[in-house]
Design an enzyme around this catalytic site. Structure first.
Site, PDB file in Angstrom:
ATOM      1  N   LYS A 106       0.822  -1.222   0.000  1.00  0.00           N
ATOM      2  CA  LYS A 106       0.000   0.000   0.000  1.00  0.00           C
ATOM      3  C   LYS A 106       0.849   1.263   0.000  1.00  0.00           C
ATOM      4  CE  LYS A 106      -3.977  -2.207   2.233  1.00  0.00           C
ATOM      5  NZ  LYS A 106      -3.389  -3.535   2.555  1.00  0.00           N
ATOM      6  N   ARG A 107       1.836   1.288  -0.857  1.00  0.00           N
ATOM      7  CA  ARG A 107       2.727   2.441  -0.916  1.00  0.00           C
ATOM      8  C   ARG A 107       2.054   3.605  -1.652  1.00  0.00           C
ATOM      9  NH1 ARG A 107       5.210   0.235   3.097  1.00  0.00           N
ATOM     10  NH2 ARG A 107       7.070  -0.994   2.633  1.00  0.00           N
TER      11      ARG A 107
END
Length: 287
Positions: A106-107
């Protein structure tokens, strides 16, 4: 489930490889989430030895038969460099056994920092190179361009958060953009544009929670729809047609604790994964 390695070539785009894997191995993603409570349930200590045992057992049990394995990076990062080393080995071994690896990281960032995240997960020379990675678009969809471009070069995929399974996500994702669309729909429309004209399936997917009921958005993005929330969060495979409608054939249901709680017995892990995959086939086939 078909237990043969995935018969895809490295040059195929992620969307094509995912379509093949789901068609041959069953439409299921199993998370690898080694949090402390699961380690304890397996009789393992919450330390690097427990992490290694948990991860190795899960990969050995499932990587030759499920379509996608999804390690949650945070549960490895909490152990520092030794945890990252375990993650690197898991990615390598899972891919070697034929599973597609979706790194749940989930960057989200901008410019060169987003480019560095892209290099970490989407550059074939990286020890953490994965078949796909999850990203957050809420710094603006354009901030994802380094990841989208890197994925296109390496034949990897990107899954963009759209409508997540956590209730508090709605305060951002259901908010209204200047043109009247919800922010989630705005993101989905961006994804549809990225995937336009691609066959058999685009490589830019969305994350849409299976717990949402009627999603209330247009999910025709010509790409995969990762659906967390099956199992411990309360959704079942039978809920999928109601949430995803006509797009249900492109759904990749994600189960973590619902499968992992059956460990450390490898046979029980395999049976649980096969049961979920069969339930998804039944639900999708009836849609």
């Amino acid at each position: 489930m078909n237990t043969a390695p995935s018969a895809t070539t490295p040059t195929e785009p992620f969307g094509a490889r995912l379509r093949h894997a789901m068609d041959t191995r069953g439409p299921l993603c199993v998370g690898i989430d080694p949090h402390a409570s699961l380690l304890a349930a397996w009789g393992l200590d919450d330390d690097i030895a427990g992490l290694e045992r948990f991860t190795r057992t899960t990969v050995e049990a499932l990587a030759d038969r499920v379509a996608v394995l999804k390690p949650q990076s945070a549960f490895f990062e909490r152990f520092g460099s030794r945890g990252i080393a375990v993650l690197e080995k898991a990615v390598e071994e899972a891919r070697a056994a034929g599973a597609l690896v979706l790194m749940d990281a989930k960057r989200g960032d901008i410019g060169s920092t987003m480019g560095a995240y892209a290099a970490t997960y989407l550059d074939k020379d990286s020890p953490l190179f994965s078949d796909a990675v999850t990203v957050s678009p809420y710094l603006g969809f354009g901030s994802l361009r380094p990841a989208l471009d890197a994925a296109a070069v390496s034949g990897a995929g990107v899954f963009v958060l759209a409508l997540t399974s956590n209730p508090e996500g709605a305060e951002v994702q259901r908010a209204t953009a200047a043109d009247g669309r919800s922010l989630a729909q705005l993101m989905l429309d961006h994804l549809a544009a990225e995937n336009a004209g691609v066959t058999p399936l685009g490589s830019v997917g969305a994350v849409v929670g299976a717990t949402l009921g009627d999603a209330g958005v247009n999910l025709a993005i010509n790409g995969p729809l990762l659906a967390p929330g099956i199992g411990a969060q309360g959704a079942t495979p039978a809920d999928l047609p109601g949430v995803f409608g006509a797009a249900v054939g492109n759904v990749v249901p994600s189960v973590s604790r619902g499968v992992l709680r059956h460990g450390p017995d490898t046979g029980a892990l395999r049976e649980a994964a096969e049961r979920f995959a069969d339930e998804v086939r039944t639900a999708v086939g009836a849609a």
